[in-house]
Design an enzyme around this catalytic site. Structure first.
Site, short mmCIF file in Angstrom:
data_model
loop_
_atom_site.label_atom_id
_atom_site.label_comp_id
_atom_site.label_asym_id
_atom_site.label_seq_id
_atom_site.Cartn_x
_atom_site.Cartn_y
_atom_site.Cartn_z
N ASP A 1 103.54 -9.26 -40.83
CA ASP A 1 102.56 -9.98 -40.02
C ASP A 1 102.94 -10.03 -38.55
O ASP A 1 102.14 -9.71 -37.67
CB ASP A 1 102.38 -11.40 -40.56
CG ASP A 1 101.73 -11.42 -41.94
OD1 ASP A 1 100.97 -10.48 -42.25
OD2 ASP A 1 101.99 -12.36 -42.70
N SER A 2 104.18 -10.44 -38.25
CA SER A 2 104.59 -10.51 -36.85
C SER A 2 104.70 -9.12 -36.24
O SER A 2 104.49 -8.94 -35.03
CB SER A 2 105.92 -11.26 -36.72
OG SER A 2 106.92 -10.70 -37.55
N CYS B 1 109.44 -26.84 -37.60
CA CYS B 1 109.94 -25.61 -36.99
C CYS B 1 108.91 -25.05 -36.01
O CYS B 1 109.25 -24.64 -34.90
CB CYS B 1 110.27 -24.58 -38.06
SG CYS B 1 111.00 -23.06 -37.39
N CYS C 1 112.83 -21.05 -45.55
CA CYS C 1 113.79 -20.02 -45.13
C CYS C 1 115.23 -20.40 -45.39
O CYS C 1 116.04 -19.55 -45.77
CB CYS C 1 113.58 -19.67 -43.65
SG CYS C 1 113.96 -21.01 -42.48
#
Length: 359
Positions: A18-19, A107, A203
């Site tokens: 995606d990024s 985050c 994560c």
């Protein structure tokens, strides 16, 4: 469209598809782009080697390979101390209070769109870009956060804590497309991560065992206590408050003649209250730290839709926002397992109005 004319963008890159596609799309739009990965924690903190997490060596290699393919600069920035202070420590404290937190929200607020944006500005990049599935639109001089076009991938829920100022310097290039379309773009560019699976867990808890991570982080064990029913009868012994969440049925380890669920966590007396499924429904929820995205919240109650967890379908409700940062949400119909520590997010159709943390 964003109103600012600065055509420089810092791309937050996880090493995922995606990024990577977000970077390609911004470059295609004519932006001067630089990719970066935020290193957020040390591997020994979570008990995994670097190949088992989203900040792994393989992920940074993939992000660098994508940037090399696109011909843009790539850097790794270390924010371990900031991540511990703003995300991990509050996460652990929340569990110790008997809550079930969503660390991705903190985050996004404190790391990606605050600390990283300050880094971007210092480097001369006026915009932050991520691979989130959400949209930003400027209307009547205000910047609004909207749901993604693809409802299956919509991530607007975890972005409610952003401010209008942050939105005005942010791009979500994937908000108008589906995941399949993003993968097609990645394949077209020949990205090494075009078939990479999405990460599913938090994560810094890649194995999903939150309690084990908290014990390692605090270097302590949590005391056992009583399971009780709504009448106060002792039903058995629990393994420590941090092991349970509202609505949980599996893993209770007690004999019963019917299915029982966690109704409430009594941290003061170290007790876990169990009840029948029908006892898990409530119409009213109070929240703290409420963020109204476009500035001043309305002084009168409003009709809206609200969701109480990431996978919850938003439901009709009336919300009252108070001046002290608290809010009351009353649903038209009772909702199951409203969980302290999760976030309640308000919507007006496709627009995210704001949200706060359930108490």
């Amino acid at each position: 469209m964003m109103s600012n004319e600065n055509k420089k963008a810092l791309i937050a890159m996880s090493g995922g598809v995606d990024s990577s596609v977000a970077a390609a799309l911004m470059l295609k739009k004519g932006f001067d782009c630089m990719g970066c990965t935020m290193r957020l924690y040390e591997n020994d903190m979570i008990g995994e080697d670097l190949f088992g997490t989203c900040c792994s060596l393989k992920d940074t290699q993939d992000a660098r390979a994508v940037c090399d393919k696109l011909g843009i600069e790539y850097n790794i920035y270390h924010y371990e101390a900031e991540f511990t202070k703003n995300v991990i420590e509050p996460f652990v404290c929340s569990y110790e209070r008997g809550e079930t937190p969503n660390p991705c929200i903190r985050c996004n607020k404190y790391l990606k769109f605050d600390i990283l944006y300050e880094k971007a500005k210092a480097l001369g990049y006026d915009n932050i870009v991520t691979g989130h599935y959400a949209r930003i639109e400027e209307r009547d001089g205000h910047f609004y956060l909207l749901k993604a076009v693809d409802p299956k991938k919509d991530q607007s829920y975890v972005l409610y804590d952003l401010t209008e100022e942050q939105l005005s310097h942010t791009y979500f290039p994937l908000g108008e497309m589906t995941k399949d379309e993003a993968r097609e773009i990645a394949a077209g560019y020949g990205f090494v991560n075009k078939d990479k699976k999405d990460s599913q867990d938090i994560c810094f808890v890649p194995d999903g065992d939150y309690a084990a991570m908290i014990k390692r982080y605090r270097n302590k064990e949590y005391p056992k206590g009583d399971f009780i029913d709504l009448q106060g009868n002792v039903l058995g012994t629990h393994e420590g408050i941090i092991n349970y969440t509202i609505g949980q049925r599996r893993g209770l380890g007690i004999p019963a003649d019917r299915r029982l669920y966690v109704k409430r966590l009594d941290t003061e007396n170290n007790r876990v209250i169990l009840a029948d499924d029908e006892d898990l429904f409530d119409k009213e929820v109070m929240v703290r730290e409420f963020n109204w995205i476009t500035g001043d919240a309305p002084s009168e109650p409003i009709r809206c839709q609200a969701k109480i967890r990431y996978r919850h379908k938003e439901q009709p409700a009336t919300a009252t926002i108070f001046a002290d940062g608290k809010a009351r949400i009353v649903f038209d119909e009772p909702q199951r397992a409203i969980t302290p520590g999760q976030s309640a997010v308000l919507y007006d159709g496709e627009i995210v109005l704001g949200g706060g943390i359930i108490v």
